[in-house]
Each structure stands twice: as C-alpha cells, then as structure tokens.
Scaffold this motif. Structure first.
Motif, PDB file in Angstrom:
ATOM      1  N   HIS A   1      -3.346   4.979  -0.497  1.00 44.32           N
ATOM      2  CA  HIS A   1      -3.876   4.061   0.552  1.00 44.32           C
ATOM      3  C   HIS A   1      -3.987   4.591   1.788  1.00 44.32           C
ATOM      4  O   HIS A   1      -5.078   4.242   2.610  1.00 44.32           O
ATOM      5  CB  HIS A   1      -3.293   2.970  -0.227  1.00 44.32           C
TER       6      HIS A   1
ATOM      7  N   ASP B   1      -8.666  -3.306   5.375  1.00 40.80           N
ATOM      8  CA  ASP B   1      -8.087  -1.869   5.684  1.00 40.80           C
ATOM      9  C   ASP B   1      -8.663  -1.473   7.079  1.00 40.80           C
ATOM     10  O   ASP B   1      -7.808  -0.976   7.664  1.00 40.80           O
ATOM     11  CB  ASP B   1      -8.477  -1.192   4.406  1.00 40.80           C
TER      12      ASP B   1
ATOM     13  N   PRO C   1       0.812  -1.250  -0.076  1.00 44.01           N
ATOM     14  CA  PRO C   1       0.072  -0.247   0.181  1.00 44.01           C
ATOM     15  C   PRO C   1       0.824   1.247   0.009  1.00 44.01           C
ATOM     16  O   PRO C   1       1.681   1.452   0.752  1.00 44.01           O
ATOM     17  CB  PRO C   1      -0.782  -0.090   1.384  1.00 44.01           C
TER      18      PRO C   1
END
Length: 310
Positions: free
Chosen positions: A6, A56, A2
């Motif tokens: 992100h 996430d 990431p």
C-alpha cells in the motif's frame, strides 16, 4: 494498518503527482484539462474533530495562470470494502469544497474483482446523489512495452508491470520498465526495482533477476533487504538453538520461522484477512517446501483461500 505494498503505491503517486491524470487519460479515456503542472495536495480531509479522515493521495492540476483545473483523489484499495460507499463521496465533497474545482476519485486495485467493485455507482439505489469512482485493475491498465513511453511515464510503467504479471514474462515489458527506471534518481530506482521483483510471479521474477545481474544491480532496496535480513535472523536463531537441539534441526526450525514471518508480513501488506487459526498454521509449519509454496501464492493472493487452496 497499511502495509508495504500500500505504502509503495502511494509513494509512486507522490513522487509524480501527474500519474493519476495519465491513468485516467490512458486507462479510462477521460478528458483531462490541459494543465501546466501537477502538485500533491493535502490528503488530510478531516472536517470534524470526531474522526480523522485521510485520503491516500491528492493530485491538483494547475493551469498556466495558477488556477486549479482539477483534483484527483487516489486510493490504494486492496479488496472490496463497504465502508468506502460512505468515505469516498465524503473525500470528494471535502476536496471540492476546499479547492473549488472539479474532483474525481481513482482507486488502484490489485485484481479485476476489486476494480469492478470500485467502479460500481454509489447512491443511485436509494435515490441519493450518485457517485462513481474509476477503478483501475489488470483489465483496464494498458500494458507498456515501449521504452520511450515508459521513460516518459515511469511510475505508470511500474504500476502496469506489477498489475500485468503474465505480460511481465514478456522481455519487452521488463525492458521497457527497466529503461524507465534508468532515468530515475538512485533511491527511487532502487525501491522500484525491488517492488517489481516482489510483485512478479516466479518466471517473470527470474527474468528480472537475470536482467539486474546483467546490469550489476546490487539488491539493496527496502523489500529485498527485509527478506534477506529475515532469512539471516532465522539462520542465526537456528544456530543458537542448534547447541541444544542439533545444528541441522535448529537451523531448519529457524529458517522455517523466518519464512513464516515473511508470509504473514506479505499477506498483511496485501490486506488479506487471516483467522487466528490460519496465522497459527503458518507460524507453526516446519515444512520448508510447503512454506515456499505458500510464499509464492501469497505474492498474488487477495484472500486466505488463495494461499491454502491449490
């Protein structure tokens, strides 16, 4: 791995865990249970020792009596990925089993194409249990131009601003998000300011910088600082070469290398796939004007074609 883009979006959700609930309510018209508070839950969804599994961000909505009313898994999705047809239903099943409450998955997408892909049902073609996520993109994220509403939902206002770069050229949109950030803690406000600058197109960015100068805001946040450090490093590198090659030529080469590094870092943070040849083209380019053009395109690129094709 990431990238910065992100990680900042994940941070937006972690800083205010009721943001996913507000997105589902405002962008999708979803009926959200009346909850008392929202907390960030554990995003480590590993259930087998063979493979690490992490979402996430997970928001958990609690009632006044402490009962879990709903969990929302948020995924920052830069581009379509066929692997998600298998991992997203897995995430949902694991959270549902652990928390014993309804679960929904929200995908934050940078463009309409990715959002439409994320909204496609999974599993119905093969007759298996159907699964469908909510894909948020520019086509369904509300434009927030009301300062009072923006102050109530600052993280949502930031996401709305960066998703609607064309609307962001409207001073009312930037006025609203500025009002939202004015009520936040200094470190969070600093990072959000620079994240907005990084994501805006050139006309909107110039307007944002003018507003920040009027507020005597000093560019010290994460993203602007990295760009300035890279430019300084490129200048220093050029001066060192200048002893042997000529000061002007050395500085130009150092600056070009720094700009190329910025472009590659930006594309990596957006999840844009580049071939080895394309990376080499950027790294070896010495045309400053061309590098500036590529950088501007990279700010909103989702594919390599977006960078190299006018």
């Amino acid at each position: 791995m990431p990238g910065i883009d992100h990680e900042l979006q994940v941070l937006l959700l972690q800083n205010r865990p009721d943001t996913p609930a507000e997105i589902l309510r405002t962008a999708f018209g979803m009926e959200i249970p009346a909850y008392d508070r929202a907390e960030t839950g554990c995003a480590d969804l590993t259930s087998f020792s063979l493979k690490e599994t992490k979402a996430d961000q997970v928001s958990v909505l609690f009632g006044a009596d402490g009962r879990r009313l709903m969990a929302i898994i948020s995924e920052v999705q830069a581009k379509p990925d066929d692997e998600k047809a298998y991992t997203w239903p897995l995430y949902t099943s694991i959270v549902r089993e652990r928390l014993r409450c309804p679960v929904h998955l929200l995908a934050l997408c940078p463009d309409r194409r990715t959002a439409e892909w994320a909204r496609k049902p999974i599993g119905e073609r093969s007759g298996s249990l159907a699964f469908q996520a909510s894909g948020l993109g520019p086509d369904n994220m509300p434009v927030i131009a009301d300062p009072a509403r923006a102050q109530q939902l600052p993280e949502l206002s930031v996401l709305s601003t960066v998703l609607h770069v064309n609307h962001a050229e409207n001073p009312a949109v930037l006025d609203a998000v500025q009002a939202a950030l004015d009520v936040l803690p200094e470190k969070r406000r600093e990072d959000y300011y620079d994240y907005i600058w990084w994501k805006l197109n050139e006309p909107a960015r110039q307007l944002w910088e003018t507003m920040m100068q009027a507020e005597k805001y000093e560019w010290q946040g994460t993203y602007r600082r990295k760009i300035e450090e890279n430019e300084a490093r490129g200048f220093a590198r050029g001066v060192a070469r200048g002893v042997a090659q000529g000061i002007a030529q050395g500085i130009a080469q150092g600056v070009a290398e720094a700009k190329a590094e910025d472009i590659l870092r930006l594309l990596d943070s957006h999840g844009v796939d580049l071939s080895d040849g394309q990376r080499e083209t950027i790294k070896t380019c010495t045309d400053i004007d061309r590098l500036d053009t590529w950088f501007d395109r990279a700010l909103k690129a989702t594919t390599a074609r977006d960078v190299f094709t006018p």
